[in-house]
Design an enzyme around this catalytic site. Structure first.
Site, PDB file in Angstrom:
ATOM      1  N   ASP A 113       6.788 -10.010 -50.354  1.00  0.00           N
ATOM      2  CA  ASP A 113       6.348 -10.714 -51.173  1.00  0.00           C
ATOM      3  C   ASP A 113       4.916  -9.493 -51.808  1.00  0.00           C
ATOM      4  O   ASP A 113       4.636 -10.008 -52.891  1.00  0.00           O
ATOM      5  CB  ASP A 113       5.329 -12.414 -51.429  1.00  0.00           C
ATOM      6  CG  ASP A 113       5.840 -12.920 -51.459  1.00  0.00           C
ATOM      7  OD1 ASP A 113       6.961 -13.242 -52.431  1.00  0.00           O
ATOM      8  OD2 ASP A 113       5.955 -14.404 -50.769  1.00  0.00           O
TER       9      ASP A 113
HETATM   10  C1  GLC Z   1       0.137 -13.927 -50.307  1.00  0.00           C
HETATM   11  C2  GLC Z   1       1.132 -13.515 -49.056  1.00  0.00           C
HETATM   12  C3  GLC Z   1       2.138 -13.094 -48.549  1.00  0.00           C
HETATM   13  C4  GLC Z   1       2.106 -14.869 -49.030  1.00  0.00           C
HETATM   14  C5  GLC Z   1       2.790 -14.638 -50.046  1.00  0.00           C
HETATM   15  C6  GLC Z   1       3.174 -16.441 -51.207  1.00  0.00           C
HETATM   16  O1  GLC Z   1       0.914 -12.699 -50.722  1.00  0.00           O
HETATM   17  O2  GLC Z   1       0.099 -12.320 -48.110  1.00  0.00           O
HETATM   18  O3  GLC Z   1       2.665 -13.500 -47.688  1.00  0.00           O
HETATM   19  O4  GLC Z   1       4.442 -14.335 -49.398  1.00  0.00           O
HETATM   20  O5  GLC Z   1       1.376 -14.333 -50.786  1.00  0.00           O
HETATM   21  O6  GLC Z   1       2.494 -16.844 -52.595  1.00  0.00           O
HETATM   22  C1  GLC Z   2       5.404 -15.042 -46.891  1.00  0.00           C
HETATM   23  C2  GLC Z   2       6.596 -16.131 -47.114  1.00  0.00           C
HETATM   24  C3  GLC Z   2       7.730 -14.986 -46.964  1.00  0.00           C
HETATM   25  C4  GLC Z   2       7.614 -13.569 -47.587  1.00  0.00           C
HETATM   26  C5  GLC Z   2       6.713 -13.174 -46.901  1.00  0.00           C
HETATM   27  C6  GLC Z   2       6.974 -11.717 -46.467  1.00  0.00           C
HETATM   28  O1  GLC Z   2       5.754 -15.362 -45.513  1.00  0.00           O
HETATM   29  O2  GLC Z   2       6.355 -16.938 -47.545  1.00  0.00           O
HETATM   30  O3  GLC Z   2       8.253 -15.875 -48.402  1.00  0.00           O
HETATM   31  O4  GLC Z   2       8.647 -13.334 -47.511  1.00  0.00           O
HETATM   32  O5  GLC Z   2       5.475 -13.950 -46.890  1.00  0.00           O
HETATM   33  O6  GLC Z   2       5.668 -11.068 -47.328  1.00  0.00           O
END
Ligand code: GLC
Ligand code: GLC
Length: 817
Positions: free
Chosen positions: A487
């Site tokens: 993300d």
């Molecule tokens: C932030 C976190 C990530 C997560 C995302 C969800 O970017 O670092 O882990 O998946 O929020 O919106």
């Molecule tokens: C968080 C989110 C997941 C994403 C991950 C890596 O765990 O829930 O959707 O893939 O972060 O950013």
């Protein structure tokens, strides 16, 4: 150092001091009514949706960290001394403290001045209520007179509003109190048809429903005025902060035990039967009274608790293993399976790190959560797949999340994460492999929940593939969109404005930045869909998917290989990321994992090279970090990943979700020693003895363990709600132990450490129970020499589907190098 120990027989983790490094929590409820509960009774409850139907209030990021909960106070009427058997909120020193977190229940108890008290908290199956069963024993030599005070603070339903809109909230709260039952009915007078209730099995001598009367001015929950003075105020909330508290007076002879049951529940009335009498504003309680009466009776509560235990025995009984590794057995047989159920239920909504108001059901998250859960209740997986697919856009794209109560996708966290749709194929394939239920592909499912747009689910899957193929970049690799699985890799974001969301801000048209990760995921998904097409008799179509997978594989090999490992991406300038050419972020874990899982580089030795690079550059004793070197500063063109200090989260943290991809890749490459080694590095039970470093619960996986660039290397965060649960479960059970459901039967292809002499497992599958014994007399990692099923040798390593049901089938497996 340890703060407790596993009790494997009872399937509990027993914490024996209340001041754990962080709140160590558990979940209550498995269907519609849920709660989280810490080892000191902190936490809250909700009905279906942690944001929109929050029953009780919890103060996130408070000091102390864990505050707001299901608290009971005991007061000795002779001397006015009072304490809490769960330690919080009074935090008076207690003796013989213990918290037993079990499967869907928690028991917290302690002794204070010769009074032993214990509370069992659980949610009966099929009910929208929780039971707190308090038992108090007088261990003194003389009689004692006690008052027990219960307490909950009600949330005004929408947790977001509740935490922000005080000009309104302070004037809306309403309650009713009738026959000792406290009813919380804020907004029931207008559009809501639901209320909460808090009841008690003993006739209370008093009650309170207005927080600031109960606590007294300028006082907190440590020492409520009502408790200190020893009698409730019988306050009725009208606005401000409605709470529920009963006072129950108990006199106990020496050695006598008394039980008191408190019930906290949620109830809905039909819209036209909200009031009784109909023209009044009084809650119609005729529908809820029988429920309350039933569960206030101890024999019924006890029976409900037994049912809950049976339920979990059944679920966990689907797969049980007996291996030379206690940490493996414990996680597979109990805690990892349990965590998979919780992540399936909660997605990423409610934990001590997810506030329940931020995120709903994630599209990619829920599809992955299925992988660890589908064998336990396939019907619920089916329902989830259909719900997810119904939020899919007609383009094949996906809303990144949907809200459970409405089941509608929303754009709050953006959309256009280009990996999202592909996970639907993997989730659906996993479901069919487990259940054999091909009918799901013909289920009519709408797009964007619009009536009239329904097509068979199979068409949704076709659109997932097309979505990727219609979005290829300059190297013919998939365009990344807002981000892929990571993300925080936001290659089109270019945000220079503080506070802007990295997930919803887009400053580039997205026509250049490409993801090698999505390339690998596409190959995996296209192969799965090819199999499904073949099974449906669509041979031509099957060949198209095979060709598309082959083409993408060739592209990844040509443009996604850096020489020693797989590249991560091309950025908006068309420059490489995750390459030896980069100064920071030279190598990322995700493409190494997913590309090898998809079979890319297996034949020509590149997989082995990539795994060697992971071992050399990314592996630490605490797990494998996400990338190296960490980003030491903020890069406008990379986005959120570089926003974190080095070693945390996506910026070179040990993002546990990705570690099992490497375990699986090692297993696929026949490296059983390496696969289990990685597995044990992040296995929570194996880390129990370093709890002072790890700090999170030793019975469930966290999302992240601080990487080697952080001063807190080895410290876990964000426990419970993470794709880590499902993927570790898949890695250990399907790839290391190698018991893999397939369309035609159960594949048995273990890749284990040489030192293991074998293992046993029982696996329920398609109506039969398989008693599997694997023997490794030659000390190899992999290689099935012979499988004997009920005394008859079968070719290869697939145990074919049985034509009868309800049987126990003996499977003997011999390995040889
Ligand atoms: C932030 C976190 C990530 C997560 C995302 C969800 O970017 O670092 O882990 O998946 O929020 O919106
Ligand atoms: C968080 C989110 C997941 C994403 C991950 C890596 O765990 O829930 O959707 O893939 O972060 O950013």
């Amino acid at each position: 150092m340890r703060y407790g120990q596993f009790d494997d027989k009872r399937r509990e983790y027993v914490i024996n001091r209340p001041d754990t490094p962080l709140p160590w929590i558990n979940y209550l409820g498995c269907e519609a009514y849920f709660g989280i509960i810490s080892n000191t009774a902190g936490g809250y409850s909700f009905y279906r949706d942690a944001r929109l139907r929050r029953l009780t209030r919890y103060r996130y990021n408070n000091a102390p960290f864990d505050f707001g909960g299901r608290y009971i106070y005991l007061r000795d009427r002779a001397n006015g001394d009072f304490w809490s058997p769960t330690w919080q909120p009074t935090r008076r020193p207690v003796e013989r403290y213990s918290c037993r977190h079990g499967m869907g229940y928690t028991i917290i108890g302690s002794t204070f001045a010769g009074i032993r008290a214990e509370v069992l908290y659980f949610v009966p199956l099929g009910q929208n209520l929780e039971i707190w069963q308090l038992s108090v024993t007088n261990e003194r030599e003389e009689p004692v007179s006690l008052s027990a005070f219960s307490s909950v603070e009600f949330c005004l339903w929408d947790a977001w509003d509740d935490a922000t809109n005080f000009q309104r909230n302070f004037s809306t709260g309403q309650v009713e109190v009738e026959q000792g039952v406290i009813y919380h009915k804020t907004e029931y007078r207008e559009r809501r048809n639901h209320f909460a209730y808090f009841a008690c099995s003993e006739k209370p001598t008093g009650f309170d429903t207005q927080r600031d009367v109960f606590l007294g001015p300028y006082r907190g929950w440590e020492a409520p005025a009502a408790v200190e003075r020893g009698s409730s105020f019988n306050s009725i909330a009208y606005g401000w902060a409605p709470i529920g508290s009963h006072q129950v007076d108990l006199t106990l002879h020496p050695k006598e035990t008394r039980n008191v049951i408190f019930l906290l529940g949620y109830h809905e009335n039909p819209q036209d039967e909200k009031f009784d009498p109909p023209q009044s504003q009084t809650i119609n309680k005729r529908t809820v009274r029988p429920v309350i009466e039933k569960y206030l009776a101890k024999p019924n509560a006890d029976a409900a608790f037994t049912e809950l235990k049976d339920h979990w025995n059944r679920l966990l009984g689907v797969l049980q293993v007996d291996t030379p590794s206690i940490d493996t057995d414990r996680m597979v047989n109990i805690w990892n399976a349990y965590q998979c159920m919780v992540t399936f239920n909660m997605s990423r909504s409610a934990s001590f790190y997810e506030s329940g108001i931020g995120r709903g059901m994630g599209f990619r998250d829920s599809n992955q959560d299925l992988l660890g859960f589908v064998h336990m209740i396939p019907e619920r997986a089916r329902e989830r797949i259909v719900d997810l697919a119904a939020t899919q856009l007609a383009t094949g794209g996906a809303f990144h999340q949907y809200q459970t109560l409405t089941k509608r996708g929303n754009n709050d966290i953006g959309s256009g994460f280009n990996d999202d749709p592909l996970w639907l194929i993997l989730g659906t394939a996993a479901y069919i492999k487990e259940s054999g239920d091909w009918s799901i592909l013909d289920e009519m499912v709408p797009y964007e929940n619009q009536a009239g747009t329904e097509t068979p689910l199979y068409d949704h899957l076709q659109r997932c593939i097309r979505y990727t193929l219609e979005r290829l970049g300059p190297h013919e690799l998939p365009l990344i969109g807002r981000a892929d699985w990571n993300d925080c890799l936001n290659l089109n974001c270019f945000s220079d404005t503080p506070g802007q969301s990295f997930q919803t801000t887009t400053n580039k048209d997205g026509k250049v930045a490409e993801s090698v990760f999505i390339g690998g995921l596409f190959v995996l998904a296209a192969k799965e869909l090819a199999d499904l097409a073949y099974k449906r008799g669509l041979e031509q179509e099957c060949l198209c998917y095979v060709a598309a997978a082959e083409k993408m594989e060739a592209t990844v090999l040509e443009h996604g290989w850096d020489g020693e490992w797989f590249l991560r991406a091309y950025d908006d300038f068309g420059h490489k990321l995750g390459s030896a050419e980069n100064e920071e972020g030279k190598i990322f874990i995700e493409p190494q994992g997913i590309c090898i899982l998809a079979g890319i580089g297996q034949r020509d030795g590149r997989a082995a090279k990539a795994l060697a690079a992971v071992r050399e550059r990314l592996a630490t004793p605490h797990g494998i970090v996400l990338q190296q070197p960490a980003f030491s500063r903020y890069y406008l063109h990379l986005g959120e990943i570089s926003s974190y200090p080095p070693g945390y989260k996506e910026n070179a943290g040990i993002f546990c979700h990705t570690n099992p991809w490497i375990m699986i890749a090692e297993a696929m490459s026949g490296n059983g020693d390496e696969a289990l080694d990685y597995y044990l590095r992040i296995n929570p039970s194996a880390r129990e003895s370093i709890s002072e470093v790890h700090r999170c619960e030793p019975y469930v996986y966290p999302q992240m363990i601080a990487g080697r660039d952080a001063p807190t290397h080895g410290e876990a965060k964000n426990s419970w709600l993470s794709g880590t649960a499902a993927w570790n479960y898949a890695a250990i059970t399907q790839w290391i132990l190698g018991i893999r459901p397939e369309y035609e039967g159960l594949r048995i292809d273990p890749v284990i450490p040489r030192s293991w002499s074998g293992f046993r497992a029982t696996r329920q599958f398609r109506g039969n129970s398989y008693a599997i014994e694997v023997r490794n007399t030659q000390g190899v990692c992999r290689g099935v020499k012979k499988i004997v099923v009920d005394g008859v040798e079968v070719p290869g390593n697939l145990v074919p589907l049985a034509d009868s049901a309800g049987r126990t089938i003996q499977v003997e497996v011999d390995l040889e190098g």
